[in-house]
Design a protein around this motif. Structure first.
Motif, PDB file in Angstrom:
ATOM      1  N   ASN A   1       0.815  -1.218   0.000  1.00 16.20           N
ATOM      2  CA  ASN A   1       0.000   0.000   0.000  1.00 16.20           C
ATOM      3  C   ASN A   1       0.845   1.264   0.000  1.00 16.20           C
ATOM      4  N   GLY A   2       2.167   1.108  -0.087  1.00 14.80           N
ATOM      5  CA  GLY A   2       3.061   2.258  -0.082  1.00 14.80           C
ATOM      6  C   GLY A   2       3.304   2.807  -1.479  1.00 14.80           C
ATOM      7  N   GLY A   3       4.033   3.909  -1.542  1.00 13.90           N
ATOM      8  CA  GLY A   3       4.306   4.582  -2.804  1.00 13.90           C
ATOM      9  C   GLY A   3       5.548   4.115  -3.519  1.00 13.90           C
ATOM     10  N   GLY A   4       6.273   3.139  -2.945  1.00 12.91           N
ATOM     11  CA  GLY A   4       7.497   2.662  -3.582  1.00 12.91           C
ATOM     12  C   GLY A   4       7.437   1.179  -3.893  1.00 12.91           C
ATOM     13  N   ASP A   5       8.013   0.815  -5.023  1.00 14.11           N
ATOM     14  CA  ASP A   5       8.118  -0.596  -5.387  1.00 14.11           C
ATOM     15  C   ASP A   5       9.052  -1.301  -4.407  1.00 14.11           C
ATOM     16  N   ASP A   6       8.911  -2.609  -4.291  1.00 13.86           N
ATOM     17  CA  ASP A   6       9.810  -3.425  -3.489  1.00 13.86           C
ATOM     18  C   ASP A   6       9.963  -4.751  -4.219  1.00 13.86           C
ATOM     19  N   GLN A   7      10.759  -5.644  -3.670  1.00 19.18           N
ATOM     20  CA  GLN A   7      10.957  -6.967  -4.265  1.00 19.18           C
ATOM     21  C   GLN A   7      11.102  -7.986  -3.149  1.00 19.18           C
ATOM     22  N   LEU A   8      10.488  -9.138  -3.348  1.00 16.59           N
ATOM     23  CA  LEU A   8      10.721 -10.277  -2.475  1.00 16.59           C
ATOM     24  C   LEU A   8      12.025 -10.900  -2.958  1.00 16.59           C
ATOM     25  N   VAL A   9      13.055 -10.921  -2.102  1.00 15.23           N
ATOM     26  CA  VAL A   9      14.374 -11.367  -2.548  1.00 15.23           C
ATOM     27  C   VAL A   9      14.821 -12.681  -1.924  1.00 15.23           C
TER      28      VAL A   9
ATOM     29  N   SER B   1      12.925 -18.153   3.529  1.00 15.14           N
ATOM     30  CA  SER B   1      13.557 -19.254   4.243  1.00 15.14           C
ATOM     31  C   SER B   1      12.614 -19.756   5.321  1.00 15.14           C
ATOM     32  N   SER B   2      12.973 -20.904   5.885  1.00 19.71           N
ATOM     33  CA  SER B   2      12.180 -21.486   6.968  1.00 19.71           C
ATOM     34  C   SER B   2      13.097 -22.289   7.878  1.00 19.71           C
ATOM     35  N   PRO B   3      12.932 -22.149   9.195  1.00 15.91           N
ATOM     36  CA  PRO B   3      13.725 -22.977  10.101  1.00 15.91           C
ATOM     37  C   PRO B   3      13.315 -24.453  10.040  1.00 15.91           C
ATOM     38  N   ALA B   4      12.170 -24.764   9.415  1.00 15.24           N
ATOM     39  CA  ALA B   4      11.659 -26.141   9.364  1.00 15.24           C
ATOM     40  C   ALA B   4      11.802 -26.787   7.991  1.00 15.24           C
ATOM     41  N   ALA B   5      12.586 -26.153   7.096  1.00 14.59           N
ATOM     42  CA  ALA B   5      12.828 -26.725   5.762  1.00 14.59           C
ATOM     43  C   ALA B   5      14.241 -26.357   5.322  1.00 14.59           C
ATOM     44  N   LYS B   6      14.881 -27.259   4.595  1.00 13.16           N
ATOM     45  CA  LYS B   6      16.246 -26.995   4.121  1.00 13.16           C
ATOM     46  C   LYS B   6      16.276 -25.921   3.049  1.00 13.16           C
ATOM     47  N   SER B   7      15.217 -25.864   2.234  1.00 12.00           N
ATOM     48  CA  SER B   7      15.224 -24.945   1.101  1.00 12.00           C
ATOM     49  C   SER B   7      13.814 -24.446   0.793  1.00 12.00           C
ATOM     50  N   VAL B   8      13.703 -23.135   0.597  1.00  6.70           N
ATOM     51  CA  VAL B   8      12.468 -22.522   0.089  1.00  6.70           C
ATOM     52  C   VAL B   8      12.908 -21.621  -1.055  1.00  6.70           C
TER      53      VAL B   8
ATOM     54  N   LEU C   1       3.826 -23.838   9.075  1.00  7.52           N
ATOM     55  CA  LEU C   1       5.231 -23.732   8.719  1.00  7.52           C
ATOM     56  C   LEU C   1       5.630 -22.266   8.781  1.00  7.52           C
ATOM     57  N   GLU C   2       6.686 -21.976   9.528  1.00  9.25           N
ATOM     58  CA  GLU C   2       7.182 -20.605   9.592  1.00  9.25           C
ATOM     59  C   GLU C   2       7.943 -20.283   8.313  1.00  9.25           C
ATOM     60  N   LEU C   3       7.581 -19.174   7.683  1.00  4.96           N
ATOM     61  CA  LEU C   3       8.312 -18.658   6.530  1.00  4.96           C
ATOM     62  C   LEU C   3       8.807 -17.262   6.863  1.00  4.96           C
ATOM     63  N   ASP C   4      10.060 -16.990   6.543  1.00  2.32           N
ATOM     64  CA  ASP C   4      10.656 -15.671   6.722  1.00  2.32           C
ATOM     65  C   ASP C   4      10.831 -15.058   5.337  1.00  2.32           C
ATOM     66  N   LEU C   5      10.067 -14.018   5.057  1.00  2.00           N
ATOM     67  CA  LEU C   5      10.070 -13.347   3.756  1.00  2.00           C
ATOM     68  C   LEU C   5      10.946 -12.100   3.853  1.00  2.00           C
TER      69      LEU C   5
ATOM     70  N   PHE D   1      12.643  -8.738   2.005  1.00  2.00           N
ATOM     71  CA  PHE D   1      12.385  -7.807   0.908  1.00  2.00           C
ATOM     72  C   PHE D   1      13.596  -6.915   0.657  1.00  2.00           C
ATOM     73  N   ALA D   2      13.722  -6.418  -0.560  1.00  2.00           N
ATOM     74  CA  ALA D   2      14.880  -5.633  -0.986  1.00  2.00           C
ATOM     75  C   ALA D   2      15.093  -4.388  -0.133  1.00  2.00           C
ATOM     76  N   LYS D   3      14.029  -3.766   0.345  1.00  2.00           N
ATOM     77  CA  LYS D   3      14.169  -2.537   1.124  1.00  2.00           C
ATOM     78  C   LYS D   3      14.453  -2.814   2.601  1.00  2.00           C
ATOM     79  N   GLY D   4      14.735  -4.074   2.935  1.00  2.00           N
ATOM     80  CA  GLY D   4      15.214  -4.371   4.278  1.00  2.00           C
ATOM     81  C   GLY D   4      14.255  -5.049   5.225  1.00  2.00           C
ATOM     82  N   ALA D   5      12.988  -5.094   4.918  1.00  2.00           N
ATOM     83  CA  ALA D   5      12.033  -5.719   5.830  1.00  2.00           C
ATOM     84  C   ALA D   5      12.103  -7.238   5.719  1.00  2.00           C
ATOM     85  N   THR D   6      11.982  -7.917   6.860  1.00  2.00           N
ATOM     86  CA  THR D   6      11.771  -9.356   6.881  1.00  2.00           C
ATOM     87  C   THR D   6      10.480  -9.582   7.654  1.00  2.00           C
ATOM     88  N   ILE D   7       9.547 -10.273   7.036  1.00  2.00           N
ATOM     89  CA  ILE D   7       8.256 -10.561   7.653  1.00  2.00           C
ATOM     90  C   ILE D   7       8.173 -12.059   7.883  1.00  2.00           C
TER      91      ILE D   7
END
Length: 159
Positions: free
Chosen positions: A66-74, A77-84, A132-136, A138-144
């Motif tokens: 909902n913000g005015g700037g583009d971002d990217q999911l970069v 990861s997950s502590p419960a999976a080897k690879s996402v 399953l916990e997923l850590d997303l 983003f390019a602008k520094g946020a991890t959700i």
């Protein structure tokens, strides 16, 4: 507003977001006055139960900006999976993606037949109802961090 009051309000907002399953994060250099900041929220997340025990799983969700700037999911990861990994599907092809765009005032939809996540190397076989916990990241520094529910293989949102 003093720091204690601000912390209390942020804590209350975080508790409400965790309960609702929707997460909002603002990213940018100057918060309220930066029209180029991204303001991200995650909704509609789910993982269909893999067809075979220990098999690859797919993850779906929507990232709304909902913000005015583009971002990217970069990174995901997950502590419960080897690879996402992130994947892009077009027509009859699927390819791994290094990043996926999250446009300003728009959304990145990870859905069946389109962009999606591939989850491999589960630490334990998932069951319907698990999360399953997923850590997303983003390019602008946020991890959700989101807790994504495992649904039946045939699950379709809204049906």
């Amino acid at each position: 507003m003093n720091a204690f009051r601000r912390s209390a309000l942020i804590g209350a907002g975080l508790a409400a977001a965790l309960t609702a399953g929707v997460f909002v994060v603002g990213c940018g250099s100057d918060g309220a006055t930066d029209t180029k900041a991204s303001e991200l929220s995650i909704s509609g997340s789910y993982i269909p139960l893999p067809a075979t025990p220990g098999g690859m799983g797919a993850g779906y969700l929507t990232v709304t900006n909902n913000g005015g700037g583009d971002d990217q999911l970069v990174k995901v990861s997950s502590p419960a999976a080897k690879s996402v990994t992130m994947h892009r599907s077009t027509g009859s092809t699927m390819e791994q993606a290094d990043s996926l765009p999250v446009p300003a005032h728009g959304a990145l939809k990870l859905e069946r037949g389109g962009n999606h996540l591939m989850i491999m190397g589960w630490s334990k076989d998932p069951a319907v109802g698990d999360r399953l916990e997923l850590d997303l990241t983003f390019a602008k520094g946020a991890t959700i961090t989101v807790q994504v529910p495992v649904q039946p293989l045939t699950y379709r949102p809204g049906s």
